[in-house]
Design an enzyme around this catalytic site. Structure first.
Site, PDB file in Angstrom:
ATOM      1  CD  GLU A 194      -3.429   0.350   1.748  1.00 39.51           C
ATOM      2  OE1 GLU A 194      -3.518  -0.853   2.047  1.00 39.51           O
ATOM      3  OE2 GLU A 194      -4.291   1.191   2.046  1.00 39.51           O
ATOM      4  CD  GLU A 218      -2.842   1.079  -4.571  1.00 41.62           C
ATOM      5  OE1 GLU A 218      -2.882   0.234  -3.660  1.00 41.62           O
ATOM      6  OE2 GLU A 218      -3.841   1.439  -5.219  1.00 41.62           O
ATOM      7  CD  GLU A 226     -11.707  -8.890   3.077  1.00 41.49           C
ATOM      8  OE1 GLU A 226     -11.504  -9.331   4.220  1.00 41.49           O
ATOM      9  OE2 GLU A 226     -11.015  -7.993   2.570  1.00 41.49           O
TER      10      GLU A 226
END
Lengths: 573, 434
Positions: free
Chosen positions: A279, A282, A361
């Site tokens: 992350e 990213e 999920e």
């Protein structure tokens, strides 16, 4: 300031205080059901009634503000009789299956009836309704038969979570809490966060259980069972075994899970380290390559579902990173399977989660990148407690053991994922060091810590001022999402956790989960981080090895395939 | 012209005998909108409220709260805008008085509301009309239009610096929406359920703004009080609660109907002089509809005003006087009352929602021969707790009739329970269906 007396005790309280709050200040916790300290006043259970001199009727203490010279009595026979009868009335409509009820030992109605001394069912000839439970959701079961219509679930869903999928339907004795058109929780915009379960005073709301499924896998001769507890579990499950909120039980937890028979005791903290690394990269990529900003975090499945329903146009703002649970699952069934020479078909991956939304999920069709369902089952803290109790494993007395290598190695960055702001701090540690190439002198970003609903901070990364914001509770999240929608959000990075306090306040956590309890749990995770020498996600040797041996580097094609995902636009009901 | 009605002192029904009484033209000819004119041309808001206070007018909807005081609260409240809301949800079984004003003299109500608006500083009035009163809605709509066209409503009324508009809203058939805070929620488009009090509507009412909520009959008294003065009003009826009241007579009475009479008239006189006597032998009287407590023959001398009826352990309420003769089984009547409240409870607070349901069950069981003597004590205790703890008037009053029936006609209940006998042959005792 207002002067009044409560049970002949004189006290001074600020104007606007209710009788209920004033009584708490002198050590009287007036019995109550519909009152909840974090929700609006509803004033309908009529249990917290008190006698106020000069008033013709009893007054609900939760909704009556104090007045100068007021004389309040909280325990007269008239008050006690009224409370008792109102409980008796509620019980007349309530199943008497307490011994087999999911809430047995933590039911507020049960406790209240017991405390108030209800020893007979006065309206025993009363007819009870037989409603069909709502089993549609993969995460939450609603059993209207046990509902006492206190509206706490309705209020938490609307006020704290800004979701509002349940409300009262029908009138009078036929009143029920239902979803729109009785479509069932799975067919409306329920985020499956489970906050309703935490606020419910009875067994009307509970999580879908994976306990049987997990026991079955554990006893299956061919299944290779892998378990991974989430960061928040080690700071909360101790409560279920008589420990104080905030007790850390990381290594006892590892031991207990091994005793249950899991072949490998890994850790979602490893997955969290992996998520923080991906992350952070990213984020840096989006900043340098002018990608869509601000970037929302994507660890929280309830938040993802909320955004998909309420702000589908903001999907490009979501980080494509999977959550730690799903990254860990995918890596287990590919990298680890290969390394250990296992057929991924035989691996059964179980996560221990503070969360009910994780059950939703793991069933998402997007979560099958290993070629199989990446994660097989998810147990909440409460379900794991039940399994441990069933076989007599006492977390308070068990000796400490280590997690297994390699996917049980973790850093302090992964450990703090379970508290609001923790993910941001973990990502910033990595982002800073990757972007600047320098080593952080102090890894603690104190400015992103705390329990305020929305927090913000600014960090300089290689000359770029990066603005981050953190919100917990979906009502707070929606305020930040509105800004993004309007195009005037000043941030680069926004962390959202659906549950107040982050995962330590998750819908799968032990009861009671109050504001005070949540904060103690959260602080325990910072202690865990401090205790560790390894505090940077990208320095986790297991993470480094994974990239080196399998994925290449962060954001590589293979990493994208296994660790990133796509989202689904969802409608309102 | 009916000779009996001549003797009635009329304030709120003074115009209804006129041909085309609903029309503005008729109303003006009868001196209509003169009070509004008087107020706008020569009185300040405080003066209007003083006059209303001096008249000792109390709310005609049932609670008998001093109207002037209510207005004063709203006038003093700091928040704006303020609202006048008229409760025309007349839902108490046995009441049909507001209907007469709404359908036959709508301008009287509009004038009363405009005066109230001026007094408290409101520019907007809303009328919440019972859903079933479609005719009344239609007539009011026409009346509002007429009044707007002639400048009695709207901007700068009568050329003065006062603007006031009136909007109409129809209920959807819930008894609880006659309760003021449930009415406000319904008016705001929400489910009709009572609010927590305090804050009272005078401070936080419609859309949480200061709001005067008055019954139709209450507001219809205003023009005459202004025009003729509080002194004139005080001379009518009983001292504590002067003026007139429309009494609605129904049930076993020779001449049912609505009668506007000075407050304090003796029950006996109302029944004999106006109702022309009871059909059969008088047994019980509900003076304020099904939410009041039973009176009996012993109470015929009671003066019909709120304090006097209260002294007898009952409630005058909105003046819905229901007469029962000796052919009725009181257990059956109590069960019917309970049935009504179980159906109409909004379901928000536990004592009312669960209590009305259990009451209906207990009484149904008694009518089926499955009762026990302890049920009677339980019901009386339940009444006390529901009175003490229910959120709104509905639950507080729901068991008045039941409890008073048990206390005053206990022998009938005991007969059902001990002997499984209904001397009237009404209750299906022993038979399995009710």
């Amino acid at each position: 300031m207002i002067n009044l007396t409560i049970d002949n005790q004189r006290l001074r309280v600020p104007e606007g205080t209710t009788i209920f709050e004033a009584a708490r200040k002198v050590g009287i916790d007036i019995p109550h059901l519909c009152y909840h300290e974090e929700l609006s006043i509803y004033g309908a259970c009529r249990i917290c009634v008190v006698e106020v001199e000069g008033m013709p009727r009893l007054e609900a203490s939760c909704s009556t503000p104090v007045e100068e010279g007021m004389r309040v009595k909280t325990n007269t026979s008239r008050v006690r009789r009224a409370r008792k009868m109102n409980i008796e009335l509620l019980l007349a409509n309530h199943p008497e299956d307490c011994i087999i009820c999911n809430r047995s030992q933590v039911c507020e109605l049960y406790k209240l009836a017991h405390d108030i001394g209800v020893r007979e069912l006065k309206f025993e000839k009363g007819r009870k309704y037989h409603y069909e439970p709502d089993l549609s959701s993969p995460a939450i079961i609603r059993d209207p038969n046990k509902c006492i219509l206190c509206s706490r679930c309705i209020r938490v869903c609307l006020e704290i979570q800004a979701v509002g999928v349940i409300d009262f339907v029908n009138r009078g004795g036929k009143t029920q809490v239902l979803t729109a058109f009785n479509k069932g929780l799975n067919n409306v915009e329920c985020t499956t966060c489970g906050q309703c379960i935490l606020t419910c005073p009875t067994g009307a709301l509970r999580g879908q259980s994976a306990v049987d499924e997990v026991w079955e896998a554990l006893s299956h001769p061919r299944k290779f069972t892998v378990v991974q507890p989430a960061p928040a579990i080690r700071g909360t499950i101790g409560e279920e075994f008589g420990m104080k909120p905030g007790s850390l039980v990381s290594k006892r937890l590892a031991a207990a899970l091994r005793r249950l028979g899991f072949d490998k005791v890994f850790d979602i903290n490893f997955g969290a380290d992996l998520t923080a690394t991906e992350e952070a990269h990213e984020l840096l990529e989006r900043i340098t390559q002018k990608g869509t900003l601000p970037m929302f975090t994507s660890c929280c499945p309830a938040w993802i579902k909320y955004l998909e329903h309420f702000y589908p146009e903001l999907i490009p703002h979501l980080s494509t990173c999977k959550s730690p649970q799903q990254m860990a699952g995918a890596v287990t069934k590919t990298y680890y399977a290969q390394k250990a020479g296992l057929n991924p078909r035989d691996i059964f991956v179980v996560s221990i989660m503070p969360c009910t939304a994780k059950k939703f999920e793991l069933k998402r069709p997007e979560m099958r990148d290993s070629g199989f369902q990446d994660e097989d089952a998810s147990l909440t803290t409460r379900e794991l407690t039940r399994m441990l109790r069933e076989v007599g494993i006492d977390l308070a007395r068990i000796d400490e053991e280590e997690f297994d290598s390699p996917l049980g190695i973790y850093s302090g960055a992964g450990a703090i994922f379970g508290v609001t702001g923790g993910l941001t701090e973990a990502a910033l540690r990595t982002a800073y060091e990757v972007a600047t190439g320098k080593r952080l002198k102090n890894v603690e970003f104190k400015e992103v810590r705390g329990f305020k609903g929305i927090r913000e901070a600014e960090i300089e990364l290689n000359g770029t001022k990066v603005k981050v914001a953190i919100a917990h509770g979906l009502a707070n999240a929606s305020l930040l999402a509105e800004e993004v929608k309007k195009g005037n959000s000043p941030y680069h990075f926004i962390e959202i956790m659906a549950c107040p306090g982050g995962c330590v306040g998750g819908g799968g956590q032990p009861l009671p989960t109050t504001r005070e309890v949540r904060e103690k749990r959260g602080l325990s995770l910072y202690r865990e981080d401090k205790r560790l020498t390894l505090r940077r996600a990208h320095k986790n040797p297991a993470v480094i090895a994974l990239y080196k041996e399998y994925l290449g580097k962060p954001l590589s094609k293979k990493a994208h395939h296994l660790l990133h995902t796509t989202y689904t636009r969802r409608s309102r009901y | 012209m009916n000779p009996v009605k001549f003797r009635e002192t009329k304030i709120v029904l003074k115009n209804i005998h006129r041909p085309h009484s609903r029309r503005l033209k008729t109303y003006l000819k009868a001196g209509g909108y003169q009070a509004l004119k008087k107020v706008l041309k020569g009185m300040n808001p405080q003066g209007v409220i003083k006059e209303v206070e001096r008249s000792r007018l109390v709310g005609r909807g049932g609670a008998a709260f001093p109207t002037g005081l209510k207005w004063e609260f709203a006038r003093e409240a700091k928040d704006i805008p303020k609202y006048v809301v008229c409760n025309a949800d007349e839902g108490e079984p046995g009441t049909f008085k507001d209907k007469q004003i709404l359908e036959k003299d709508p301008h009287l109500l509009l004038e009363g509301m405009a005066i109230c608006g001026y007094a408290i500083g409101a520019r907007q009035g809303n009328i919440y009309i019972r859903g079933e009163y479609f005719q009344a809605y239609r007539i009011l709509k026409e009346a509002v239009k007429e009044a707007e066209e002639k400048g009695f409503l709207g901007k700068n009324i009568l050329g003065e610096d006062f603007s006031f508009s009136i909007s109409l809203y129809r209920g959807a058939g819930a008894y609880v929406c006659g309760e003021e805070t449930a009415l406000l929620d319904s008016l705001e488009g929400k489910k009709g359920q009572s609010r927590v009090k305090p804050p009272f509507p005078a401070f936080e009412g419609f859309q949480n703004k200061p709001t005067v909520l008055n019954n139709v009959e209450t507001l219809a008294n205003i023009p005459d009080i202004i025009l003729k003065g509080a002194q004139w009003f005080l001379k009518i009826g009983s001292q504590k609660t002067p003026g007139t009241k429309i009494y609605c007579l129904s049930g076993d009475i020779q001449r049912p109907g609505y009668y506007e009479l000075p407050t304090g008239i003796k029950l006996k006189r109302l029944l004999i002089d106006y109702g022309k006597g009871v059909k059969g032998e008088l047994k019980a009287i509900l003076p304020g509809g099904v939410s009041s407590s039973f009176l009996t023959r012993k109470d015929l001398s009671v003066a019909l005003d709120w304090p006097s009826v209260a002294k007898r352990g009952s409630q005058l309420g909105s003046g819905a006087i229901i007469i029962l003769n000796d052919t009725h089984c009181m257990v059956d009547i109590a069960r019917r009352c309970a049935q009504f409240f179980a159906y109409e409870s909004c379901g928000k607070c536990s004592p009312c929602r669960e209590g009305t349901k259990r009451t209906r069950e207990l009484l149904t069981n008694i009518t089926l021969g499955r009762g026990e003597l302890s049920d009677l004590e339980l019901l009386c205790e339940l009444q006390e707790v529901m009175y003490d703890t229910s959120r709104c008037g509905l639950g507080q009053a729901a068991l008045n009739a039941v409890r008073s029936a048990i206390l005053k006609f206990r022998d009938e209940f005991e007969e059902h329970i001990r002997e499984r006998r209904c001397r009237f042959g009404i209750c299906p005792l022993g038979k399995e269906s009710s």
